[in-house]
Design an enzyme around this catalytic site. Sequence first.
Site, short mmCIF file in Angstrom:
data_model
loop_
_atom_site.label_atom_id
_atom_site.label_comp_id
_atom_site.label_asym_id
_atom_site.label_seq_id
_atom_site.Cartn_x
_atom_site.Cartn_y
_atom_site.Cartn_z
N GLY A 179 -0.96 -1.07 0.40
CA GLY A 179 -1.90 -0.53 1.37
C GLY A 179 -2.56 -1.59 2.24
O GLY A 179 -2.35 -2.79 2.08
N HIS A 180 -3.40 -1.12 3.15
CA HIS A 180 -4.03 -2.01 4.13
C HIS A 180 -5.03 -2.97 3.47
O HIS A 180 -5.71 -2.63 2.52
CB HIS A 180 -4.69 -1.22 5.27
N ASN A 181 -5.07 -4.18 4.00
CA ASN A 181 -6.00 -5.22 3.57
C ASN A 181 -5.81 -5.65 2.12
O ASN A 181 -6.69 -6.26 1.52
CB ASN A 181 -7.45 -4.80 3.79
#
Length: 332
Positions: A234-236
Site C-alpha cells: 500500500g501507499h507510503n
Amino acid sequence: MKLKEIADLIGGEIIGGEDVEIVGAAGISDAKEGDITFLSGTKLLKELKSSRASAVIVKRPVAGLEIPQIIVKNPHYAFAQLLSRFYVKPHPCSGISKNAFVSDTAIMGQDVTIYPFAYISDGVNIGSGTVIYPGAFIGENSSVGEKCLIYPNVTIREGVAIGSRVIIHANAVIGSDGFGYVFEEGMHQKIPQVGGVIVEDDVEIGANVTIDRATTGNTVIGKGTKIDNLVQIGHNVTVGKNVILVAQVGIAGSSKIGDGVILGGQVGVADHTTVEAGTMIGAKGGAMGEMKRNVYSGILPMPHREWLKAMAVFAKLPELHKKIKELEEKIK
C-alpha cells in the site's frame, strides 16, 4: 566442463576424480549421468546414494558415496551459481525496436534493448544494459537503472524511480494510486495520490505485484528485497533491505517493515504497523501495532512457540469438552 573447472568456479575442494565431465545441473531425483547435484542436509542422503548424478556438491564429506564430491560452505548457493552457468541465457543487446514508442525526450544509456510495443514516455531515463520487453509502459519522468529486466506488460507509472539490477516480472504495476478516500457529503471522496515509488538496487518483483504510489512522499522498497507473485504493498509503506515477501502478502498503508523481515504466504499487515527487523511471521498470520523481533504465527499473532502449544490444545478441544460435560454431570 571438467569437475575441476566447476570446483574453481564455486570455490570448492574436490574429493574424487577431477576430470569427470559435467554437462548440466539438476536436483537429486532428476539428475542423470553427466549432471551435478547438491546436498544441503541429511534428509535426502538415502536418495543421493541411489542418484544417477555424476558428482555432488556437499557441505561436509559424505562417507560411502561412489561419485566425486565438491566441498563448499553453502551447497545451495553453489548449485544456484551452476544453474546460472548452464541454463540462464544472457540478454544480448537488440537495440530499440522501430515498433516501440520512445519519446524524443527520453534518455537511453548504452546497450539498451526495447522490444516492440513498449511505451517510453517523456522525460524517462533508462540505464545502460536494461532490457524492456513488449507491452511495458514507463510513465513520465520515471527512471530505470542499469542492467534491469522489465518483463512483458509491466506498468511503471509516472514519477517512479527504479534502481539498478532490478527484475520486474510480467504484469506487475508499480506506482498505481494508493487506496485513499475521505467520507464527505455521503460519498467516499478520492484523496489525490501525488507521491512516488522508490525501488532500490537488486530488488526482484514477482508477477502481478502491485506497489502503490504514496499520497505524498514515497513508497520505498529497500535494496535486495525479494517479492513473490501477487503481493500488494500500500501507499507510503517502507520495506527495508533484504526482506522476503511471499505470495499474497498484503501490506496496508504507512506500515514499516524492517530489514531482513520474512512474511509468509497470505500474511496481512494492518495499516500503520511496524515490524521490527529480523522478524518472521508464518503463513496466514496477521500483523498489527508494534511487532517486536520474534517468530510469530496465527491470525491473532502470538510468538510461534506459544502458537504451537495453543494449536496442540485446540486439536484436543472436542475431547476436553466431553470430559468437562462428564465432570459437570458428576458434580450434579
